[in-house]
Design an enzyme around this catalytic site. Structure first.
Site, PDB file in Angstrom:
ATOM      1  N   GLU A  11       3.247   4.117 -11.038  1.00  0.00           N
ATOM      2  CA  GLU A  11       2.966   3.037 -10.091  1.00  0.00           C
ATOM      3  C   GLU A  11       1.466   2.735 -10.169  1.00  0.00           C
ATOM      4  O   GLU A  11       0.661   3.296  -9.426  1.00  0.00           O
ATOM      5  CB  GLU A  11       3.351   3.441  -8.661  1.00  0.00           C
ATOM      6  CG  GLU A  11       3.372   2.279  -7.684  1.00  0.00           C
ATOM      7  CD  GLU A  11       3.958   2.680  -6.336  1.00  0.00           C
ATOM      8  OE1 GLU A  11       3.215   3.282  -5.524  1.00  0.00           O
ATOM      9  OE2 GLU A  11       5.151   2.410  -6.110  1.00  0.00           O
TER      10      GLU A  11
ATOM     11  N   TYR B 207       0.855  -1.191   0.000  1.00  0.00           N
ATOM     12  CA  TYR B 207       0.000   0.000   0.000  1.00  0.00           C
ATOM     13  C   TYR B 207       0.889   1.239   0.000  1.00  0.00           C
ATOM     14  O   TYR B 207       1.823   1.343   0.802  1.00  0.00           O
ATOM     15  CB  TYR B 207      -0.898   0.026   1.237  1.00  0.00           C
ATOM     16  CG  TYR B 207      -1.934  -1.078   1.267  1.00  0.00           C
ATOM     17  CD1 TYR B 207      -3.169  -0.914   0.654  1.00  0.00           C
ATOM     18  CD2 TYR B 207      -1.660  -2.284   1.910  1.00  0.00           C
ATOM     19  CE1 TYR B 207      -4.118  -1.932   0.673  1.00  0.00           C
ATOM     20  CE2 TYR B 207      -2.599  -3.301   1.941  1.00  0.00           C
ATOM     21  CZ  TYR B 207      -3.834  -3.120   1.323  1.00  0.00           C
ATOM     22  OH  TYR B 207      -4.762  -4.129   1.341  1.00  0.00           O
ATOM     23  N   SER B 208       0.585   2.172  -0.895  1.00  0.00           N
ATOM     24  CA  SER B 208       1.317   3.445  -0.897  1.00  0.00           C
ATOM     25  C   SER B 208       1.076   4.166   0.425  1.00  0.00           C
ATOM     26  O   SER B 208      -0.057   4.245   0.897  1.00  0.00           O
ATOM     27  CB  SER B 208       0.851   4.329  -2.057  1.00  0.00           C
ATOM     28  OG  SER B 208       1.149   3.723  -3.300  1.00  0.00           O
TER      29      SER B 208
ATOM     30  N   CYS C  76      -0.466   7.269 -10.320  1.00  0.00           N
ATOM     31  CA  CYS C  76      -0.698   6.254  -9.291  1.00  0.00           C
ATOM     32  C   CYS C  76      -2.191   5.935  -9.257  1.00  0.00           C
ATOM     33  O   CYS C  76      -3.028   6.833  -9.172  1.00  0.00           O
ATOM     34  CB  CYS C  76      -0.245   6.755  -7.919  1.00  0.00           C
ATOM     35  SG  CYS C  76      -0.243   5.462  -6.646  1.00  0.00           S
TER      36      CYS C  76
ATOM     37  N   TYR D 271      -1.855  -0.275 -11.121  1.00  0.00           N
ATOM     38  CA  TYR D 271      -2.227  -1.679 -10.929  1.00  0.00           C
ATOM     39  C   TYR D 271      -3.499  -1.976 -11.714  1.00  0.00           C
ATOM     40  O   TYR D 271      -4.228  -1.065 -12.104  1.00  0.00           O
ATOM     41  CB  TYR D 271      -2.456  -1.967  -9.438  1.00  0.00           C
ATOM     42  CG  TYR D 271      -3.263  -0.919  -8.715  1.00  0.00           C
ATOM     43  CD1 TYR D 271      -4.652  -0.979  -8.697  1.00  0.00           C
ATOM     44  CD2 TYR D 271      -2.637   0.164  -8.076  1.00  0.00           C
ATOM     45  CE1 TYR D 271      -5.404  -0.007  -8.047  1.00  0.00           C
ATOM     46  CE2 TYR D 271      -3.379   1.129  -7.422  1.00  0.00           C
ATOM     47  CZ  TYR D 271      -4.764   1.038  -7.412  1.00  0.00           C
ATOM     48  OH  TYR D 271      -5.503   2.008  -6.772  1.00  0.00           O
TER      49      TYR D 271
END
Length: 619
Positions: A617, A395-396, A577, A619
């Site tokens: 970054e 987790y960021s 992100c 997903y």
């Protein structure tokens, strides 16, 4: 005549009891929903922080109240009361009706015959009773001992110690008896209130009220745990309308304060309020001023004794501060995780948001150092189907290296609860829910969290040149690393903040306004630094793009395509992100601009990556 008088007296008492019962039921509902009227202290009017009614003290032996005070007129006659009750029924909220029933109950205690009234006038002068005294007399009619009556009055959310302490002295008890009874009575409902507010259905029901209340109480949550404790104690301890144990409990809940910490702070504030009211009651205004001065001195000492390390965030810096050679990575691994403690878990989105997103603060005692832009690994408890431990989820990190409390001892995560809607079941399938996200969103203060990392260097800020522009693009919880960026550059007193002269431009894409994350923080920074911070939202279910379709994050960035392209040409760094689905649209947009300028897009993008201006970054 005597029999008729007795009958009227009995009917009056029954009416009084029935009115009080209805008022109690309505007050229970309105206590949960919050209060919205204005309290009065002498001639000074103030809006309660949590929209709560409160008693105020006009002198050492007088208690005034704002009940039935919608138009700022104190109603003394039955006719005016009836008119006001009718107005309440026509115009306003349910809790007004509760106060009206209280008024009916008070006016019926005790009802006596005309002959008895006449005899009373002859026998002795009529004592003018204020509202607190009338309430005390009302409970006395049920045979409750005076000390019990005093405890009940101090527990009422509308009265608390502002009304109870003077009533206790009026009853003839010494202050050494009145004060402890009032303090215990005031604290009695606070413990169950803190636990009742955790109920999910209750939170959803109260979400509009809590959202408004949270903005008003946000000042209580600024700074370290010590400052939170002190500010809450001071808030409860000053006996003014809108303050007190009930409002303090709501504030502690809204800020996600640990229960034990909140209770100790509220208790300290209640004792302080009791002492101030005792001084006001016994010594008049001078005594109250002395007591208030002592409380302010204590609060100031607490806020100013934290030391230079907390006033200025520079104790976790490299030398020089922009040197990335000492960035911590993989301090804790899967086999040797660090076990942190949850400080608070708070839902951040409104009722119309698509899903639930929580802000979670974890205490690591200063042993888990990280930099802005890095990720934290979390190992949820339990075993997988093969009997092995759960895998690590990344987790960021949603805070700067100094944490939300600026002590360098906490880290924050922004987590969306992952659920799966089964169309056949027409409900969430618990077997397919996200293991780690649900674990984190369900945590309560004190829960253990196994942490690995920190990991990653791709999202770090290059701080050597303080004129660098940052373009930050996020969808949903992808906002997390940018919160750390913005806090470091604009909120905290860091060397980076002192030197920064560039512009940070934030793009955030979510479904609707209720799904916005940290909006109050962005708006505050934007207001303070309008030349250095820009903010643009893409709300897919509320806005349209230039083609008339839904406004997604790539559409919002495209609106500024030339400006974004020129900034990148001049050395700006761009960050992505969140969901990887945004990338094709943004790259196509940049390709179109490059082509229009006669540039080879593939060579141009290679140049950005070579100069480390391109940070992804997703997903």
């Amino acid at each position: 005549l005597q029999q008729a008088g007795n009958l009227m007296k009995m009917m009056s008492r029954r009416l009084s009891f029935a009115s009080a019962l209805v008022a109690a039921i309505l007050l229970l509902g309105t206590t949960v929903r919050g209060f919205s009227t204005t309290g009065n202290v002498g001639r000074i009017q103030t809006r309660p922080s949590f929209q709560q009614h409160a008693f105020s003290v006009e002198s050492s032996q007088s208690i005034s109240t704002s009940w039935l005070n919608k138009d700022k007129n104190i109603v003394d006659t039955n006719s005016n009361k009836i008119n006001l009750i009718k107005k309440v029924f026509k115009n306003r909220l349910l809790h007004k009706v509760a106060f009206a029933f209280c008024a009916i109950a008070m006016t019926q205690i005790p009802a006596v015959s005309h002959a008895a009234k006449k005899a009373a006038v002859v026998a002795a002068p009529i004592e003018h009773l204020h509202t607190g005294q009338k309430i005390a007399n009302f409970f006395r009619t049920f045979g409750i001992p005076d000390l019990g009556v005093l405890a009940i009055i101090s527990a009422l959310p509308v009265v608390e110690l502002r009304g109870a302490v003077p009533v206790g002295v009026w009853m003839g008890y010494p202050i050494s008896t009145v004060l402890p009874i009032c303090v215990l009575g005031n604290m009695a409902p606070i413990v169950p209130l803190l636990f009742l507010l955790r109920n999910e259905k209750l939170k959803n029901l109260m979400s509009p009220v809590l959202k408004r209340a949270e903005k008003k109480a946000s000042g209580l949550g600024v700074g370290s745990i010590q400052k939170q404790w002190s500010s809450l104690a001071a808030f409860v301890g000053i006996p003014l309308p809108g303050t007190g144990a009930w409002t303090g409990a709501m504030g502690a809940f809204l800020l996600g304060m640990p229960t034990a910490l909140a209770l100790s702070s509220i208790f300290t504030g209640v004792v302080s309020a009791g002492l101030i009211m005792s001084a006001l009651t016994l010594a008049g205004k001078k005594g109250g001023i002395v007591a208030l001065a002592a409380l302010f001195a204590f609060t100031f000492q607490q806020f100013s004794s934290s030391g230079d390390g907390e006033d200025k965030q520079d104790f976790l810096e490299a030398d020089p501060y922009w040197d990335q050679k000492t960035v911590p990575t993989n301090t804790y691994k899967n086999k040797t995780p660090y076990v942190g403690k949850v400080v608070s878990t708070k839902r951040m989105v409104g009722p119309k948001a698509t899903g639930e997103t929580c802000h979670i603060i974890i205490d690591h005692e200063g042993k888990y150092n990280y930099w802005e832009g890095q990720s934290m690994g979390v190992m949820p408890p339990g075993l997988r189907e093969n009997g092995k431990p759960q895998k690590v989820r990344l987790y960021s990190i949603a805070s700067s290296r100094y944490g939300d409390d600026m002590t360098g001892k906490t880290g924050s995560l922004c987590v969306r609860r992952a659920t799966y809607w089964d169309p056949e079941m027409k409900a969430d399938d618990p077997a397919k829910k996200g293991v780690c996200s649900n674990f984190l969103c369900d945590t309560v203060p004190g829960d253990d969290v196994m942490m690995t990392g920190p990991t990653g260097k791709v999202m770090l800020m290059p701080e050597e040149d303080p004129n660098t522009d940052y373009i930050m693009v996020a969808t949903g919880t992808g906002i997390a690393p940018y919160r750390g960026f913005v806090r470091r550059l604009f909120v905290e007193k860091t060397p980076a903040a002192e030197a920064y002269k560039g512009q940070a431009w934030l793009f955030l894409g979510v479904a609707n306004s209720d799904a916005l994350l940290y909006d109050d923080e962005w708006q505050d920074v934007k207001a303070k630094y309008p030349d250095n911070f820009r903010l643009d939202y893409a709300l897919s279910r509320e806005q349209e793009n230039k083609s008339g379709g839904k406004m997604y994050i790539q559409d919002k960035v495209e609106e500024y395509s030339d400006e974004v392209f020129n900034k990148l040409e001049n050395g700006a760094h761009i960050y992505f992100c969140g969901l990887k689905g945004m990338m094709p649209g943004i790259e196509d947009m940049l390709k179109g601009v490059a082509t229009a300028k006669g540039l080879d897009y593939s060579e141009w993008i290679k140049g950005l990556k070579k100069k480390k201006q391109w940070h992804v970054e997703v997903y």
